[in-house]
Design an enzyme around this catalytic site. Sequence first.
Site, PDB file in Angstrom:
ATOM      1  N   SER A  63       0.675  -1.222  -0.022  1.00  0.00           N
ATOM      2  CA  SER A  63      -0.024   0.010   0.057  1.00  0.00           C
ATOM      3  C   SER A  63       0.838   1.231   0.012  1.00  0.00           C
ATOM      4  O   SER A  63       0.507   2.407  -0.220  1.00  0.00           O
ATOM      5  CB  SER A  63      -0.895   0.085   1.231  1.00  0.00           C
ATOM      6  OG  SER A  63      -1.802  -1.213   0.986  1.00  0.00           O
TER       7      SER A  63
ATOM      8  N   LYS B 136      -8.144   3.418   6.811  1.00  0.00           N
ATOM      9  CA  LYS B 136      -7.181   4.533   6.225  1.00  0.00           C
ATOM     10  C   LYS B 136      -7.592   5.864   6.254  1.00  0.00           C
ATOM     11  O   LYS B 136      -7.200   6.800   6.773  1.00  0.00           O
ATOM     12  CB  LYS B 136      -6.545   4.179   4.899  1.00  0.00           C
ATOM     13  CG  LYS B 136      -5.834   2.787   5.009  1.00  0.00           C
ATOM     14  CD  LYS B 136      -5.247   2.386   3.663  1.00  0.00           C
ATOM     15  CE  LYS B 136      -4.493   0.842   3.838  1.00  0.00           C
ATOM     16  NZ  LYS B 136      -4.019   0.558   2.440  1.00  0.00           N
TER      17      LYS B 136
END
Length: 772
Positions: A671, A714
Amino acid sequence: MIIVPVRNMVLFPGMIVPIAIGRESSIAAAQYAVKAGRPVGILMQRDPDVETPEADDLPLVGTIASILRYVTTPDGTHHLICQGQQRFRVTGYLAGFAFTVATIERIVESVVEGDKEIEARFLQLKERALEVLQLLPQVPQEMVHAVQGVDAPGMLADLVAGYVDIKASEKQELLEEVDLRSRMDRVLDMLVHRIEVLELSRDIDKRTKESMGQREREYLLREKLKSIQKELGEDAAGNVAEINELGKLIADANMPEEVAKQAGKELKRLERMSDGSAEYSMVRTYLDWLVELPWKDPEPDAIDVAQARHVLDADHFGLEQVKKRILEFLAVRKLKPGGHGPILCLVGPPGVGKTSLGQSIARALGRKFVRVSLGGVHDEAEIRGHRRTYIGALPGNIIQALKKAGTRGCVMMLDEIDKLGTGIHGDPSAAMLEVLDPEQNNTFRDNYLSVPYDLSQVLFIATANVLDTIPGPLRDRMEVLHLAGYTQEEKREIARRYLVARQLDDSGLQPEQLEITDGAIAAIIRDYTREAGVRNLERQIGAVCRRAAVRIAEGEVQAVRVDAPDLAEVLGPAKFENEVALRAGMPGVATGLAWTPVGGDILFIEASRTAGSGRLILTGQLGDVMKESAQAALTLVKSRAATIRLDPAVFEKTDVHIHVPAGAIPKDGPSAGVAMFIALASLFMDRPVRNDVAMTGEISLRGLVLPVGGIKEKVLAALAAGIKRVMLPARNRKDLEEVPQQARQQLEFVFLEDVEEAVRIAVEADRTDPAQ
């Protein structure tokens, strides 16, 4: 006459027996009689538990006894050696003495000389007494001589009655029988019954010894007892009652045919066993488990979807998607009660309410709730049970929980299913496959029960923190519901509705005694906790309540009001601060977004360059995937050098060092690819990255931004850290539906197809560059 009451003993004339005395009055009476050289009267009290017997507690007939010897032992006990002389009858009691004194009349036994009936009874009694003595083991020879030497009928009757093993109350009746003929008849009847029992005992002893082998000698006494009971028509009445009770319980348990047949077979085995054998207790325990398990079909669920919605909303704030799916599940269950519903698995970080959601589902259904903790289970037998051949064997946790619930229609919470271990005793997760398969668990077979058990009516709900450690086949049997972390607004609302009230109650405070302002709660969330759930938030609120409780208990104040500026004194200095403001704003530093098992977090990518030969140095405990992302990012920067107006030659003379702070924490995953690319681009362009921008996404060597997971966590982490703009892969646009509406309103989202878009948005323009 001086009276000495005794417990559970009758003295007959002619007998010499020791008598223990302990009462002060009895000791005084005995000492006085010894000094005065007088006999005493021995009376057996009716109730041996009475400490101070009165006239009503003593019979009227007793025995006059001479004291042959008075003995005091070293432990302080007093004993009289007495010889019975003659019966007496109490005519009255005298007061004013330190001991019991009574007026009596002696009972003179009249014997008619030449009475043939008395003489016949005398001969018969002596013959029977000698016969009893021959049947008894280890009889002293002196007793045989004593019986043979008696020539008076009354003395023989008293001697036999005194030494034979009968109840004390029966002996008292014989003592009170004045008529010699009647007394001899009663003693003869008693001896005849005794002879029959002794002869039977001898025959039984002989038969038992012949039937038992060498290995069964230890059961001799028990077998003798059973044989005696059988001959007397008292064949183990207790065991028979126990067997009958078990049979009734088996009949009432409503077991399936196969199970009832197995239970009946084991019950027949139990009937043939000795209750002292080890296998008896094993079979009895097994039957107890069978009859105590719930076999009956549960009552249909009275599902009210509106009420269920109210229960879920009252117990939990937020979690809208999860509540929606639970209501769908309950609605289907109501419309099709007999269907096989899915096994729900609630996955999320600690403290977000997974276990309490299971309790709310049970409340909404009106079912009982049981919890099975699977954390740390590494033995398959804890799921399937132990085989009965092992000592101390038990069924598995699933069957034990059902016994505790008392019904098959319960909600069973399989807590921490991701923490099942594998050891030398098998794989518990493999045993869970049958439990959680709706097509198979109607015939679940526990090793201890060894009969099929229907688990299809049980509503299983599993919880886990992560899915990675759950084996694929087991994960495939469950429908996964993700519970993400709460936003700061949701945490504030949860604190107002639930946490503050609960901690006030735990601290013994009334609501009017402590006020925690909204600003204080927001400061606790922002400066003292960083988590996906609310457990640490509740602990910090509890600390505030306890500090207020101390001040109120000491009488310092009557009520306390806590605001944000007061928290430093109570909780200490702030534990967390806005790292974006500290670390961003210089070339080579980018803010990434990461997913962790406890929710989302921000991740800083720092890049630096020094003169060298083109090496890439990676630090910060990076995993293999993250290292490869860093190499791909550097290659991509080199390939896009012309686009971002860099001299390709600069890479050959520069060593690049990429560091991810918090080096003690392992990090891995793809990521951070976009963040690494932006950090390197910023470094070589010598332009800082905007400090209000965070990003996530995987990159390819073609410059494409690829989708990643954990978008909700997130995004919430970015909001908590003060980020204003979030860059996401374009293919993650659909995941924004899971993000709370409030968070979407406060953040600006940029969706990336290519890394060049990221450079244009994230890297600040050079103010001297006319092209910008």
